[in-house]
Write a protein that holds these residues in place. Structure first.
Motif: not given
Length: 495
Positions: A295-303
């Motif tokens: 989830g952190v990876d997905r959030a980082g990519r989204l940011v």
């Protein structure tokens, strides 16, 4: 109060600037007008007194007779007294021979010049200026002679007077012209001041209109009552307002989209963290932590994508100067960065290119464009599939293509995929729906459009961006110096 340290860069009033440019020529021309007035006044003042001198010379000439080549003067005393009867100026006259023999009048009166560009004619009356006893004199003179008489025997008749009357008359003429100007010029300045104040009122109204607007009002200013000269300014201001409106709308959309999209992954992270806190089974705990990391990876990519989109739409990177780029090399470098990711997914990532695919653009943005198209193709291509990046070109265009044999796309979805957060299949991929929106924004900033169509080869999709090809400017025509240099460098004939 103005800042004395600002020097020549201080702001100036438009009213004062126009007034300066109107009055400065007037103040410069005024002394010239006085000089011209004085010159013409002297000419006007000289004319009647010159005529009187001519008449005096003609009257004395009539009293001189030549008998056998010898002068005989019959000038009564009353005529001499009348000649000298002037209350303002001193009048002098004499009748002399060329060798200086005085027949009548003032001996000290200077003789006419003996040399000149043209020989004088007997009977013609001439005028000249000279100085006598510290006074300026105006002299009229003529020569008396009989036919066939030698010039040495000619008789000279001269009448001279001082120039006081002339000076007084010239001064009166100058005063009659100049004195009214002391009234007219201040009146003209006042009228100019009033006219400028009236003429600049539209600027004042425009300023008041802008000041009265609400801070959030970005609607265009009406040009109905705007003067013709101010219309380009108002139109430019309206264009700026339109650009500001678009930027504000883009920022508002970005904030709203970012808030909406970040809420889901953050909620998921919070849920997974709560599960991990309550979990006592080590295997389940590790699973929850892996979900948190994912989830952190997905959030980082989204940011990262949101920041890239914000920078692209805001023009921060696009405002940098474009440069000449080899699109084949740029895409090759980008593909190399994604080879290991493709291998991990079991996807065959290929690259095909033609040499000489030169364009002008921003290298950073074009790498982002290629990266997002490759990422999009890899996300929607299953393991065992193929993704090919291709760069083609002709005389006018350079084409960048990415085709895959993944899940494909329908004709109806080919336009929707470039909208923010639109995803073809949310359940099958972990994309954020921003990659193609970033691609389209970058393409538009390079005078192009991105397309995503069903792959004509069969299954999958084909993404394409067409750029304008760059060609080197033609060499300048040779100059004579170039031919001279070529001649110096070439060996002599016969060597």
């Amino acid at each position: 109060m103005s800042n004395p340290l600002q020097g020549g860069d201080t702001e100036r009033s438009l009213f004062g600037e126009i007034l300066d440019w109107m009055l400065a020529p007037l103040l410069f021309v005024w002394p010239l007008s006085i000089a011209f007035t004085h010159y013409f006044a002297n000419n006007v003042a000289n004319y009647p007194y010159d005529q009187a001198l001519r008449e005096h010379v003609a009257a004395i000439t009539r009293q001189v007779k030549l008998v056998g080549g010898k002068p005989v003067l019959n000038l009564p005393a009353s005529a001499r007294a009348l000649l000298r009867a002037d209350e303002t100026d001193n009048v002098y006259f004499h009748v002399v021979t060329q060798d200086g023999k005085l027949l009548a009048g003032d001996k000290e009166l200077p003789m006419p010049p003996s040399s000149g560009d043209e020989a004088p004619l007997a009977g013609e009356i001439y005028l000249r200026d000279t100085e006598f006893n510290g006074q300026d004199l105006r002299i009229a003179y003529t020569y008396l002679a009989e036919p066939q008489m030698s010039r040495e025997r000619w008789i000279v008749v001269e009448v001279a007077e001082t120039t006081e009357k002339r000076t007084q008359l010239a001064n009166k003429i100058v005063a009659s012209v100049i004195l009214p100007q002391f009234i007219i010029i201040p009146l003209a300045v006042m009228l100019v001041w009033f006219g400028l104040s009236r003429g600049l009122r539209p600027l004042t109204r425009l300023r008041q209109t802008i000041e009265a607007r609400d801070p959030g009002d970005l609607s265009p200013i009406a040009t109905r009552r705007v003067p013709e000269e101010l219309e380009p300014l108002v139109e430019a201001f309206n264009e700026m307002l339109e650009r500001m409106k678009k930027n504000v709308e883009a920022q508002q959309r970005f904030v709203a989209d970012a808030a909406h999209q970040m809420r889901t992954p953050l909620t998921g992270l919070k849920t997974q963290a709560q599960f991990a806190i309550r979990e006592t089974n080590p295997d389940a705990l590790r699973h929850a932590l892996r979900q948190i990391a994912s989830g952190v990876d997905r959030a980082g990519r989204l940011v990262n994508q949101l920041l890239t989109l914000a920078r692209t739409e805001g023009g921060e990177v696009a405002q940098q100067q474009h440069e000449v780029l080899d699109m084949s090399q740029l895409v090759r470098d980008t593909v190399e960065d994604w080879v290991m990711i493709a291998i991990d997914k079991g996807i065959d990532l290929g690259f095909e290119a033609e040499k000489g695919a030169m364009i002008t653009g921003n290298a950073f943005l074009l790498r982002e464009l290629a990266k997002n198209l490759i990422d999009n193709a890899l996300r929607y291509t299953p393991s065992g599939g193929h993704v090919t990046c291709r760069v083609l070109h002709d005389q006018q265009h350079v084409v960048f293509e990415v085709d895959d044999d993944g899940v494909g796309i329908s004709e109806e979805q080919s336009e929707l995929v470039f909208e923010r957060f639109y995803r073809v299949d949310d359940a099958a991929s972990e994309g954020s729906g921003l990659g193609l929106a970033i691609v389209q924004e970058i393409a538009m900033q390079h005078d192009s459009r991105a397309t995503l169509k069903p792959n004509p080869q069969g299954r999958g999709a084909l993404a394409r961006v067409v750029f304008v090809a760059w060609h080197p400017p033609p060499p300048p025509p040779p100059t004579p110096d170039d031919f001279s240099e070529l001649y110096r460098q070439s060996p002599p004939i016969g060597s």
